[in-house]
Design an enzyme around this catalytic site. Sequence first.
Site, short mmCIF file in Angstrom:
data_model
loop_
_atom_site.label_atom_id
_atom_site.label_comp_id
_atom_site.label_asym_id
_atom_site.label_seq_id
_atom_site.Cartn_x
_atom_site.Cartn_y
_atom_site.Cartn_z
N HIS A 107 0.89 -1.16 0.00
CA HIS A 107 0.00 0.00 0.00
C HIS A 107 0.93 1.21 0.00
O HIS A 107 2.01 1.15 0.61
CB HIS A 107 -0.84 0.09 1.27
CG HIS A 107 -1.73 -1.07 1.54
ND1 HIS A 107 -1.30 -2.20 2.21
CD2 HIS A 107 -3.02 -1.29 1.24
CE1 HIS A 107 -2.32 -3.04 2.32
NE2 HIS A 107 -3.36 -2.52 1.73
N ASP A 139 2.53 1.86 3.25
CA ASP A 139 3.45 0.85 3.81
C ASP A 139 4.89 1.28 3.53
O ASP A 139 5.82 0.89 4.24
CB ASP A 139 3.24 -0.52 3.13
CG ASP A 139 1.85 -1.08 3.35
OD1 ASP A 139 1.23 -0.77 4.40
OD2 ASP A 139 1.37 -1.81 2.47
N MET A 144 2.84 -5.76 -7.43
CA MET A 144 1.50 -5.15 -7.33
C MET A 144 1.59 -3.95 -6.41
O MET A 144 2.47 -3.87 -5.54
CB MET A 144 0.53 -6.21 -6.80
CG MET A 144 -0.89 -5.77 -6.54
SD MET A 144 -1.16 -5.15 -4.86
CE MET A 144 -1.45 -6.66 -3.97
N GLU A 158 -10.85 -6.50 -5.11
CA GLU A 158 -10.87 -7.50 -4.04
C GLU A 158 -12.12 -7.34 -3.17
O GLU A 158 -12.37 -6.28 -2.63
CB GLU A 158 -9.62 -7.35 -3.17
CG GLU A 158 -9.58 -8.33 -2.01
CD GLU A 158 -8.32 -8.26 -1.22
OE1 GLU A 158 -7.33 -7.69 -1.71
OE2 GLU A 158 -8.29 -8.79 -0.10
N LYS A 173 -14.73 -8.46 0.03
CA LYS A 173 -14.76 -8.96 1.42
C LYS A 173 -16.16 -8.67 1.96
O LYS A 173 -16.72 -7.61 1.69
CB LYS A 173 -13.69 -8.25 2.27
CG LYS A 173 -13.55 -8.83 3.67
CD LYS A 173 -12.39 -8.18 4.44
CE LYS A 173 -12.27 -8.76 5.84
NZ LYS A 173 -11.17 -8.10 6.60
N GLU A 190 -9.68 -13.29 -2.41
CA GLU A 190 -8.87 -13.68 -1.25
C GLU A 190 -9.50 -14.88 -0.55
O GLU A 190 -10.70 -14.86 -0.22
CB GLU A 190 -8.70 -12.55 -0.24
CG GLU A 190 -7.89 -13.02 0.98
CD GLU A 190 -7.55 -11.97 1.98
OE1 GLU A 190 -7.06 -10.89 1.59
OE2 GLU A 190 -7.78 -12.20 3.17
N HIS A 207 -11.56 -14.27 2.60
CA HIS A 207 -12.76 -13.43 2.49
C HIS A 207 -13.98 -14.21 2.04
O HIS A 207 -15.07 -14.04 2.58
CB HIS A 207 -12.50 -12.24 1.56
CG HIS A 207 -11.44 -11.33 2.09
ND1 HIS A 207 -10.98 -10.24 1.42
CD2 HIS A 207 -10.72 -11.40 3.24
CE1 HIS A 207 -10.04 -9.65 2.15
NE2 HIS A 207 -9.85 -10.35 3.25
N ASP A 247 -5.13 -13.45 -3.60
CA ASP A 247 -4.62 -13.34 -2.23
C ASP A 247 -4.79 -14.68 -1.53
O ASP A 247 -5.92 -15.13 -1.30
CB ASP A 247 -5.40 -12.27 -1.45
CG ASP A 247 -4.88 -10.87 -1.71
OD1 ASP A 247 -5.41 -9.92 -1.10
OD2 ASP A 247 -3.96 -10.72 -2.54
N ASP A 279 -11.75 -12.26 9.83
CA ASP A 279 -10.70 -12.43 8.81
C ASP A 279 -9.36 -12.75 9.49
O ASP A 279 -8.69 -11.89 10.02
CB ASP A 279 -10.59 -11.11 8.03
CG ASP A 279 -9.64 -11.21 6.86
OD1 ASP A 279 -9.26 -10.15 6.33
OD2 ASP A 279 -9.28 -12.34 6.47
N ASP A 313 -6.57 -14.29 8.12
CA ASP A 313 -5.33 -14.11 7.33
C ASP A 313 -4.20 -15.01 7.83
O ASP A 313 -3.07 -14.57 8.03
CB ASP A 313 -4.87 -12.64 7.35
CG ASP A 313 -5.84 -11.73 6.61
OD1 ASP A 313 -5.83 -10.51 6.89
OD2 ASP A 313 -6.60 -12.23 5.77
N ASP A 323 -1.46 -12.94 1.26
CA ASP A 323 -1.94 -11.80 2.04
C ASP A 323 -2.30 -12.35 3.43
O ASP A 323 -3.46 -12.67 3.70
CB ASP A 323 -3.16 -11.16 1.39
CG ASP A 323 -3.59 -9.92 2.16
OD1 ASP A 323 -4.63 -9.35 1.81
OD2 ASP A 323 -2.90 -9.54 3.11
#
Length: 389
Positions: free
Chosen positions: A56, A59, A90, A183, A185, A219, A222, A247, A257, A259, A289
Amino acid sequence: MADAYAPKPQHKFTFGLWTTANPGRDPFGEATRPALDPIANIRKMAEIGAWGFNFHDNDLIPFGESASERDKIVKNAKKAMKDTGIVCSMATTNLFSHPVFKDGAFTSNDAAVRAFALQKTMHAIDLGVELGAKIYVFWGGREGAEVDLAKDPIECMKRMREAMNFLTQYVKDQKYDLTFALEAKPNEPRGDIFLATTGNMLAFIETLEHREMVGVNPEYAHETMAGLNFTHHVAQAIEAGKLFHIDLNGQKMGRFDQDLRFGSEDLKGTLMLVRLIERSGYAGPRHFDAHAYRTEDAEGVWDFARGCMRTYLVLKEKARRIDEDKEIAAILKEINRGDAKLEKLSRSYSSENAKKLKDAKLDADALAGRKLPYERLDQLLNEVILGVR
Ligand code: DIG
Ligand code: MN
Ligand code: MN
């Protein structure tokens, strides 16, 4: 002897900066790990065998950072990429952390917030392209509601479309070689998130001006948290030519979630996903992810990352064994019964075919009696997973 399950660049494994830098904070507790410098993070990902990293905007470049600082960070990131060979696979925008997005970004009820989200995304697209990204992900973490009366769901679809049409046109104007991956969710952090599943996204994409530039980024966690079969959603995206990114992670059904590390839950479902991806010829990144358990220390984060890649490669080998197993092949052949004459009639419509099909003598009871040895088939699959076949 070389480790058959060691990750190599050709496997195209990638991690987001936020995954391995996840500090272990959750809604009920503070960070359990120290912050991880993004450049050191990129270098470590390369060291453990990742092909690419993604990020992102914030980040890598802290929110509100000066232009000169931004350029310095970008220069250091490019040096890390040059030194290690890792690519930027990405990029995406953080449209969910800053309080300005507390009620959405592109679907905010406030036109100035929607404008700010477009502005932030255009700068983030420029940054991603500068680092070589060819795929741009949109995850609308705040695009939703807790009070349905507050946000008109039809108006919010229009706002999402307006943003996507504006940004795809921006990419075309800039002559960027970039595709978008949307994406889905179902919820969290919003009570309900718009465009909740990959299926919703596939339908939404067909309403866009430049739909050819837009695909999906499903994902695992998700769709699974919503109690759906993730592999079926990925299959529909592949069949529609719209799997632009994916993802990968682990998730218990019906939970928040999580992950989790790839393959840490539901090995059979994960194996069927890897088999689908590998048989489909999907050539994009295998992006994890996910993040380490909060209980893990800084070193354990890299056990998490290695585990994601290693499990993918072991399951890829198991998928090969399935497709080489003679007994499984025989059952799959037996249960997929063709009928050239009937298929010719039903494959394409004509009034003649319709008449012949209406008059065809088909014995429902005889068809119902045909054998389907799924118990044996699933037992064989289990035995491949358990390592006895
Ligand atoms: C969460 O599943 C989202 C964000 O981490 C990011 O925007 C996207 C990138 O794959 N996934
Ligand atoms: Mn997730
Ligand atoms: Mn994701």
